[in-house]
Design a protein around this motif. Structure first.
Motif, mmCIF file in Angstrom:
data_model
loop_
_atom_site.group_PDB
_atom_site.id
_atom_site.type_symbol
_atom_site.label_atom_id
_atom_site.label_comp_id
_atom_site.label_asym_id
_atom_site.label_seq_id
_atom_site.Cartn_x
_atom_site.Cartn_y
_atom_site.Cartn_z
ATOM 1 N N GLY A 93 90.591 12.720 8.444
ATOM 2 C CA GLY A 93 89.616 11.553 9.153
ATOM 3 C C GLY A 93 90.551 10.915 10.210
ATOM 4 N N VAL B 148 88.734 4.155 12.463
ATOM 5 C CA VAL B 148 88.157 3.711 13.649
ATOM 6 C C VAL B 148 88.373 2.130 13.812
ATOM 7 N N VAL C 104 87.594 0.667 8.621
ATOM 8 C CA VAL C 104 86.533 1.956 8.803
ATOM 9 C C VAL C 104 87.397 3.034 8.980
ATOM 10 N N LEU C 105 87.034 4.251 8.257
ATOM 11 C CA LEU C 105 87.240 5.405 8.642
ATOM 12 C C LEU C 105 86.165 6.352 9.025
ATOM 13 N N THR C 106 86.532 7.540 9.899
ATOM 14 C CA THR C 106 85.266 8.465 9.887
ATOM 15 C C THR C 106 85.857 9.745 10.030
ATOM 16 N N SER C 107 85.047 10.826 9.629
ATOM 17 C CA SER C 107 85.428 12.217 9.426
ATOM 18 C C SER C 107 84.138 12.983 9.697
ATOM 19 N N GLY D 290 78.368 9.687 7.934
ATOM 20 C CA GLY D 290 78.601 8.356 8.181
ATOM 21 C C GLY D 290 80.180 7.750 8.049
ATOM 22 N N GLU D 291 80.008 6.514 8.399
ATOM 23 C CA GLU D 291 81.545 5.923 8.263
ATOM 24 C C GLU D 291 81.805 5.376 6.985
ATOM 25 N N TRP E 174 83.866 2.866 4.597
ATOM 26 C CA TRP E 174 84.606 1.487 4.231
ATOM 27 C C TRP E 174 86.099 1.658 3.420
ATOM 28 N N GLU F 44 94.155 1.492 14.316
ATOM 29 C CA GLU F 44 93.252 2.057 14.865
ATOM 30 C C GLU F 44 93.491 3.534 15.798
ATOM 31 N N TYR G 193 78.284 -0.239 4.469
ATOM 32 C CA TYR G 193 78.620 1.402 4.417
ATOM 33 C C TYR G 193 78.177 2.056 3.275
#
Length: 95
Positions: A6, A9, A19-22, A27-28, A30, A46, A62
């Motif tokens: 990921g 963010v 916050v991470l995203t993959s 969804g995002e 925490w 970031e 989240y």
């Protein structure tokens, strides 16, 4: 729990979370500084690429929370004392 690739963010170093995203997560996610492995005391940047495991848990709005976060190529787990965020040493000498 499978590890997913990921991106960070956002990261608030003062608050100690971000916050991470993959694409593998709906969804995002925490993330708390204590879940981050490495010598930077739980800090991320970031846009940085990361690998993480997560659980379904409601946290600050989240639906998912990171259990462990590491940089690609890094093997130390959070809290192991091996260049992770937690490390201590105590030496007692008696006369």
């Amino acid at each position: 729990m499978d590890e997913v690739a990921g991106t960070v963010v956002s990261w608030d170093a003062e608050e100690g979370w971000g916050v991470l995203t993959s694409p593998s997560v709906p969804g995002e996610v925490w993330a708390h500084f204590s879940a981050v492995a490495g010598p930077s005391y739980g800090s991320l940047n970031e846009g940085e690429a990361v690998l993480f495991t997560y659980e379904r848990a409601r946290q600050d709005g989240y639906d998912h929370r990171a259990v462990s976060v590491r940089r690609p190529g890094q093997t130390d787990a959070p809290g192991t004392g091996k260049a992770g965020p937690y490390s201590s040493r105590l030496e007692i000498t008696f006369d």
